[in-house]
Design an enzyme around this catalytic site. Structure first.
Site, PDB file in Angstrom:
ATOM      1  N   GLN A 195       0.829  -1.210   0.000  1.00 58.72           N
ATOM      2  CA  GLN A 195       0.000   0.000   0.000  1.00 58.72           C
ATOM      3  C   GLN A 195       0.859   1.254   0.000  1.00 58.72           C
ATOM      4  OE1 GLN A 195      -3.505   0.217   2.653  1.00 58.72           O
ATOM      5  NE2 GLN A 195      -2.622   2.070   3.514  1.00 58.72           N
ATOM      6  N   GLY A 196       0.720   2.072  -1.024  1.00 56.82           N
ATOM      7  CA  GLY A 196       1.477   3.311  -1.128  1.00 56.82           C
ATOM      8  C   GLY A 196       0.627   4.516  -0.775  1.00 56.82           C
ATOM      9  N   SER A 211       0.986   6.528   2.895  1.00 57.57           N
ATOM     10  CA  SER A 211       1.717   7.475   3.733  1.00 57.57           C
ATOM     11  C   SER A 211       3.009   7.944   3.080  1.00 57.57           C
ATOM     12  CB  SER A 211       2.045   6.842   5.092  1.00 57.57           C
ATOM     13  OG  SER A 211       0.880   6.581   5.831  1.00 57.57           O
ATOM     14  N   GLU A 227     -10.222  -1.249   6.057  1.00 57.11           N
ATOM     15  CA  GLU A 227      -9.035  -1.560   6.859  1.00 57.11           C
ATOM     16  C   GLU A 227      -9.305  -1.413   8.352  1.00 57.11           C
ATOM     17  OE1 GLU A 227      -4.296  -0.269   7.133  1.00 57.11           O
ATOM     18  OE2 GLU A 227      -5.715   0.997   6.053  1.00 57.11           O
TER      19      GLU A 227
END
Length: 402
Positions: free
Chosen positions: A128-129, A131, A246
């Site tokens: 997951q990109g 932050s 999430e």
């Protein structure tokens, strides 16, 4: 809210239990219990995924028309609860539970046909990109840029705290495609191939010395325009949808209860330092009872969310409540484990993995060996997926109306 299972649901629960008894091997269970990080080791997680995929159960959270099981929300919860109580590893959430729902809710037919089967087969492993070094809780301030050039985007920037980027071949990325509008309105959602020039992954070791997260650098990385999910500028809305998946609507409480039961059983053989058993110590029993009550309360909230989903409603801000409670309860249980084992709970071997023939010998027992590392690693629970402060703000505004 009726929390009693129907005869059909009881029959389904028994089917799941029989499947777990037959297919959840000691190797997979031991690998899960000996993984000190938040995410299970890919070797163990992918093996368990393959077992479930062969049965047709890996995509149990997906709609039937995209390859899902067609289970009801109650069946999905029963399945997750039974897996937790049996000691099964968590599934590879980034692909199955985060990006897959984005793809089948917002993606094109071509994206569904390309990516969903590869998630199930394990051919694609996602990270997951979101932050960035200067955009964590204030995610809308992200600076990664994606500039459209013909039939592709040119991507530049960096992402941080990227879990399992060193294992992944794919990353879903939030990038700024329009710097001249309100910051939330200029963000888009892209699917990025990590096996290409311009991508570099720098490891970040956590407090326990584990390599779970990374910083990912992107320099003139090419992304086909066909890998834009939704429309340009829709990324913020898609990200909120993903983060809701999430943060809640899942099955935290049974796993937490399972870990508590394991510690309670181990306390039967641990000395209280005064000639008795720790399991009979009044203060110990009070701590365990308090945590069990919290876990039971959390499960009631999760069941309330389940009832909303079953009625076709959005779980809404209750997901922030489950994220907040589960994160702090996770940390309290991991602290309880360190206290249970005393000095033996302070061992912190640097070798990985802590299972299999090459694992270092454990002092007292394997659970004592991972206790300190788990305690240190679980400090991240109140940060990732939105910090405690973010969750409290959401609850204050949307639940309490403050």
């Amino acid at each position: 809210m009726d929390i009693e299972l129907s005869p059909q649901e009881t029959e389904f629960r028994d089917e799941v239990r029989a499947f777990l008894a037959e297919n959840l091997t000691d190797r997979i269970r031991d690998g899960a219990s000996s993984s000190p990080t938040v995410f299970v080791e890919p070797e163990i997680g992918q093996d368990w995924n393959a077992v479930l995929n062969e049965r047709g159960w890996l995509s149990y959270q997906w709609p039937k028309d995209v390859g899902g099981t067609g289970w009801t929300p109650t069946q999905r919860y029963i399945f997750e609860k039974e897996c937790a109580l049996a000691g099964a590893p968590n599934l590879t959430v980034l692909g199955l539970k985060l990006v897959a729902p984005v793809i089948f809710n917002f993606g094109t037919e071509e994206q569904k046909a390309k990516y969903l089967p590869r998630i199930l087969s394990g051919e694609d492993y996602w990270c997951q990109g979101f932050s960035e070094p200067n955009a964590g809780s204030d995610l809308a301030s992200l600076q990664t840029r994606a500039v459209r050039e013909g039939d592709k985007y040119i991507l530049n920037g960096s992402k941080i705290w990227t879990t399992h980027a060193h294992w992944a071949n794919r990353m879903f990325v939030l990038a700024r495609t329009d710097p001249d509008v309100k910051k939330q309105a200029g963000i888009s959602f892209l699917l990025v191939d990590l096996d290409q020039p311009g991508i570099s992954v720098r490891p970040i070791l956590n407090l326990a010395g584990d390599h779970e997260v990374n910083q990912v650098f992107m320099e003139n990385v090419e992304v086909p325009a066909s890998d834009l999910v939704g429309e340009e500028g829709q990324g913020w809305a898609i990200a909120k949808f993903l983060l809701e998946n999430e943060r809640g609507g899942s099955c935290h409480a049974p796993k937490l209860s399972y870990d508590l039961d394991q510690l309670q059983e181990l306390a039967r053989d641990m000395s209280d330092g005064n000639g008795g058993r720790l399991a009979d110590d009044r203060d110990w029993r009070r701590r365990v009872a308090g945590l069990k009550l919290e876990a039971q309360s959390l499960e009631m909230i999760e069941l309330k969310i389940l009832s909303r989903i079953a009625r076709g409603e959005n779980p809404g801000p209750l997901t922030s409540l489950t994220k907040l409670i589960a994160s702090n309860l996770r940390q309290d249980i991991d602290l309880l484990a360190v206290d249970l084992f005393g000095p033996a709970g302070l061992q912190l071997p640097t070798a990985r993995p802590l299972y299999g023939d090459n694992a270092p010998p454990a002092f007292i027992c394997p659970k004592a060996q991972v206790a300190s590392a788990r305690y240190l690693n679980s400090r991240a629970w109140t940060i990732f997926g939105g910090t405690d402060e973010v969750q409290k703000t959401i609850i204050a505004k949307t639940v309490l109306g403050l």
